[in-house]
Design a protein around this motif. Structure first.
Motif, PDB file in Angstrom:
ATOM      1  N   LYS A 104       0.834  -1.212   0.000  1.00  0.00           N
ATOM      2  CA  LYS A 104       0.000   0.000   0.000  1.00  0.00           C
ATOM      3  C   LYS A 104       0.866   1.258   0.000  1.00  0.00           C
ATOM      4  CE  LYS A 104      -1.972  -1.237   3.888  1.00  0.00           C
ATOM      5  NZ  LYS A 104      -1.220  -2.462   4.164  1.00  0.00           N
ATOM      6  N   THR A 105       1.807   1.300   0.940  1.00  0.00           N
ATOM      7  CA  THR A 105       2.671   2.478   1.026  1.00  0.00           C
ATOM      8  C   THR A 105       3.507   2.634  -0.240  1.00  0.00           C
ATOM      9  OG1 THR A 105       2.765   2.338   3.431  1.00  0.00           O
ATOM     10  CG2 THR A 105       4.532   3.543   2.361  1.00  0.00           C
ATOM     11  N   THR A 106       3.983   1.504  -0.741  1.00  0.00           N
ATOM     12  CA  THR A 106       4.767   1.529  -1.969  1.00  0.00           C
ATOM     13  C   THR A 106       3.949   2.132  -3.116  1.00  0.00           C
ATOM     14  OG1 THR A 106       5.893  -0.463  -1.214  1.00  0.00           O
ATOM     15  CG2 THR A 106       6.155   0.120  -3.530  1.00  0.00           C
ATOM     16  N   TYR A 134       3.020  10.749   5.433  1.00  0.00           N
ATOM     17  CA  TYR A 134       3.844   9.557   5.589  1.00  0.00           C
ATOM     18  C   TYR A 134       3.368   8.734   6.780  1.00  0.00           C
ATOM     19  CZ  TYR A 134       6.915  11.462   2.083  1.00  0.00           C
ATOM     20  OH  TYR A 134       7.411  11.931   0.902  1.00  0.00           O
ATOM     21  N   GLN A 135       3.354   7.427   6.562  1.00  0.00           N
ATOM     22  CA  GLN A 135       2.912   6.489   7.602  1.00  0.00           C
ATOM     23  C   GLN A 135       3.709   6.705   8.892  1.00  0.00           C
ATOM     24  OE1 GLN A 135       2.932   2.468   6.191  1.00  0.00           O
ATOM     25  NE2 GLN A 135       2.479   1.594   8.174  1.00  0.00           N
ATOM     26  N   VAL A 136       5.034   6.725   8.745  1.00  0.00           N
ATOM     27  CA  VAL A 136       5.872   7.122   9.868  1.00  0.00           C
ATOM     28  C   VAL A 136       6.120   8.614   9.670  1.00  0.00           C
ATOM     29  CG1 VAL A 136       8.094   6.813  11.005  1.00  0.00           C
ATOM     30  CG2 VAL A 136       6.990   4.870   9.882  1.00  0.00           C
ATOM     31  N   LEU A 152      -3.533   9.901   2.223  1.00  0.00           N
ATOM     32  CA  LEU A 152      -3.331   9.713   3.665  1.00  0.00           C
ATOM     33  C   LEU A 152      -2.853   8.295   3.943  1.00  0.00           C
ATOM     34  CD1 LEU A 152      -6.652  11.385   4.912  1.00  0.00           C
ATOM     35  CD2 LEU A 152      -4.369  12.409   4.888  1.00  0.00           C
ATOM     36  N   ASP A 153      -1.677   8.170   4.544  1.00  0.00           N
ATOM     37  CA  ASP A 153      -1.144   6.837   4.828  1.00  0.00           C
ATOM     38  C   ASP A 153      -1.192   6.554   6.325  1.00  0.00           C
ATOM     39  OD1 ASP A 153       0.064   4.386   4.773  1.00  0.00           O
ATOM     40  OD2 ASP A 153       1.873   5.031   3.702  1.00  0.00           O
ATOM     41  N   GLU A 154      -2.206   5.827   6.734  1.00  0.00           N
ATOM     42  CA  GLU A 154      -2.378   5.414   8.131  1.00  0.00           C
ATOM     43  C   GLU A 154      -2.229   6.558   9.131  1.00  0.00           C
ATOM     44  OE1 GLU A 154      -0.954   1.699   9.425  1.00  0.00           O
ATOM     45  OE2 GLU A 154      -0.884   0.832   7.427  1.00  0.00           O
ATOM     46  N   VAL A 155      -2.991   7.620   8.893  1.00  0.00           N
ATOM     47  CA  VAL A 155      -2.927   8.739   9.834  1.00  0.00           C
ATOM     48  C   VAL A 155      -3.570   8.379  11.171  1.00  0.00           C
ATOM     49  CG1 VAL A 155      -2.666  10.676   8.273  1.00  0.00           C
ATOM     50  CG2 VAL A 155      -4.938   9.732   8.678  1.00  0.00           C
TER      51      VAL A 155
HETATM   52 MG    MG Z   1       2.356   1.056   4.783  1.00  0.00          MG
END
Ligand code: MG
Ligand code: ATP
Lengths: 337, 260
Positions: free
Chosen positions: B43-45, B85-87, B162-165
């Protein structure tokens, strides 16, 4: 987007300066004024000592800009110190007055830095550091092979020797002072501008900076060119103040070592850091002048200690504790409460 | 009318692992799309290939009709692609306000004054107004996640990624973030939202995509996707014993718990 705008307070007040700046800036201005009058009242030993100090300060300010704000840790800025010195020599052969030559050397170095950056920017991190050193060596070898510039043993700058000594010393001093002020004020204005905002972002997180629209490479390249120009001027000043140049000393990695020491001790990423660091470094250098290169050992130890225990160096520690900033580049929001 | 974002045959391999296997996906203007998928699904990729942080091995990314595959992240941002960013990756030594100001000056391309105003309004919108002068490095996790959203909004995006906010937050904190995202959605901003906290998604998005093994294995309304056999298999394992037949209604909650 309309919803966002209506939620905004009618007037946003953002402050750039603070009280310590409003007190500090005039004091700095006064100091420069006093320094400008020095040649009329002080012995040339004093002014020539100050010239050495100014040269260090210019180099440190430029390295701080490069490493502290663009994250470009270079150990090859001596390339431009050397090229700057030789640019003044070469131009003086063509009839350019050497004091004027110092300013032109800055331009010459900025121009040379363009193709150099294309090469150097292909390298990252440690490779960039080592790469810049290799590039500096390459430039030294080019100069060594040029007989017109004196080859490996170097040459003297003869056009200035015709000048009266007092006049020459004063001219050198004023040129150096102008250059210092230009470099410090220039860095300050650069960092206060939109580009400065981008640079601090790049320093903190390059990937994130890109993701908010910052052209990272362009920002870094501008800083690299400015830094090359400043170091070129410093090199030109070295030649003008000593009247002679040898490739081994002017292209020596020792210059980069000095810049790193000063900035680490004074406070990387603070314009004031280069100032404070230069004072400490110069004081140690003068105080330990009779002990050969022992001062370098001591300065190295101080720098290591600063790097280990004093985040942000002397200035960083001071401004964290007191909140004092002579060159504020940040933005403070005033909130109506 | 063309879609706002179109992915065509996006492929990415890390060594022998294929994390995106010819993905086709399109997001319409003003659409809110949720993406779910197990850890390491890619997903993030996929986000990074949309935002330009990562180049796909193959395939094309089109944004608002223009092919942007070869443009870098900064250029895509200026076109209107904003991401988190997720992190979280805050600019730690800058203040919260300055973090958003960079985005407003560069991403949105605003002059000084307008930049101040946008940054201020975005901070108010994301509940960070009181932290404006704080060093970003000093923020709590919730505040960092909000700053990610605020900074992306500062670029004045047309599509927000939005990545895992909501990842790693407590239930009440998740609620607060969901409220923020819903408000953005209400403004007509197109959103693609990756989230493991499925409940957060189902209450906000109108379409859900499930990604697994580098492919899209489910695409439709949240209810449809969460109920589909393929999706349930990925999440619950193929062993029928391990996947007790849960009533359809509670599926989102069950998934939510499993994935926390
Ligand atoms: Mg991810
Ligand atoms: N730069 C990289 N180099 C090699 N492998 C990578 C790289 N980035 C990601 N991967 C791998 O690709 C796969 C997909 O990673 P990705 O981060 O896209 O997953 P994800 O769906 O976002 O997972 P999560 O839900 O844990 O965030 C993972 O197996 C990961 O280890």
């Amino acid at each position: 987007m309309t919803a966002a705008v209506t939620t905004a307070p009618a007037t946003v007040r953002v402050r750039r300066s603070q009280r310590s700046t409003r007190v500090g800036a005039p004091l700095l201005g006064l100091a420069v004024l006093v320094l400008a009058f020095l040649p009329f009242v002080a012995y040339t030993t004093v002014t020539s000592t100050l010239v050495t100090f100014f040269i260090l300060l210019i180099m440190a300010t430029m390295w701080n800009l490069l490493a502290g704000f663009a994250g470009l840790v270079s150990v090859g800025q001596q390339a431009y110190v050397g090229l700057g010195a030789y640019a003044v020599l070469w131009m003086s052969d063509l009839g350019v007055q050497p004091f004027l030559g110092v300013f032109l050397a800055a331009v010459v170095c900025a121009v040379i830095a363009i193709p150099t950056s294309l090469l150097a920017f292909r390298l990252r991190g440690d490779y960039f550091a080592v790469g810049t050193w290799v590039i500096a060596e390459a430039y030294r070898l080019v100069v060594v092979r040029s007989d017109a510039l004196g080859g490996g043993s170097g040459r003297s700058l003869t056009t200035l020797s015709e000048l009266d000594q007092t006049l020459r010393e004063a001219g050198t001093y004023w040129t150096a002072l102008t250059m210092v002020v230009a470099c410090v004020v220039g860095s300050y204005l650069l960092l206060r501008s939109r580009l400065g905002l981008a640079l601090t972002a790049v320093r903190d997180n390059e990937v994130a900076a890109r993701s908010v629209g910052v052209d990272v490479t362009r920002a870094k390249r501008i800083v690299y060119l400015v830094s090359a120009a400043g170091c070129g001027a410093a090199g030109g000043l070295l030649l003008v103040s000593t009247l002679n140049v040898r490739p081994d000393s002017v292209f020596s990695v020792q210059w980069s070592a000095y810049m790193i020491f000063i900035v680490v001790i004074g406070g990387i990423g603070h314009i004031e850091g280069a100032l404070v660091g230069s004072v400490v470094f110069f004081a140690l250098q003068q105080a330990l002048a009779d002990y050969g290169s022992w001062y370098l050992v001591l300065v190295g130890l101080v720098a290591i200690a600063a790097a280990l225990w004093l985040r942000g160096g002397l200035w960083g520690a001071l401004s964290r504790r007191t909140g004092i900033r002579l060159f504020p580049i940040g933005y403070r929001v005033d909130r109506p409460s | 009318m063309t879609a706002l974002l179109e992915l065509a045959g996006i492929t990415k391999r890390f060594g022998l692992v294929t994390v995106a296997d010819g993905i086709d996906l399109s997001v319409g203007h003003g659409e809110a799309l949720g993406i779910v998928g197990p850890n390491g699904a890619g997903k993030t990729t996929l986000f990074s290939m949309i935002s330009g942080d990562l180049a796909p091995d193959d395939g094309e990314v089109r944004f608002d009709g223009a092919v942007v595959t070869s443009r870098d992240a900064a250029a895509r941002c200026r076109l209107g692609l904003g991401r988190t960013y997720q992190v979280p990756r805050p600019f730690e030594d800058m203040t919260v306000f300055e973090n958003v100001l960079v985005a407003a000056r560069y991403g949105a391309g605003l002059p000084t004054r307008a930049g101040y105003e946008l940054a201020t309004s975005v901070l108010a919108e994301t509940g960070l107004a009181a932290q404006a002068n704080l060093r970003a490095g000093a923020l709590t996790l919730l505040q960092r996640k909000r700053l990610e959203v605020a900074r992306a909004l500062g670029t004045r995006p047309r599509l927000l990624l939005l990545d895992e906010v909501a990842g790693g937050l407590t239930d009440p904190e998740v609620e607060e973030l969901v409220a923020i995202v819903r408000a953005l959605r209400g403004r007509g901003l197109a959103i693609v939202w990756i989230e493991h906290v499925v409940r957060a998604l189902t209450s906000t998005v109108d379409r859900l995509v499930c990604l697994a093994g580098g492919s899209i294995i489910g695409d439709g309304t949240p209810a449809e996707v969460l109920a589909s056999a393929a999706v349930r298999e990925v999440y619950l394992g193929s062993d029928p014993e391990a996947a007790p037949a849960a009533p359809e209604r509670t599926a989102p909650d069950l998934l939510g718990k499993l994935l926390r």
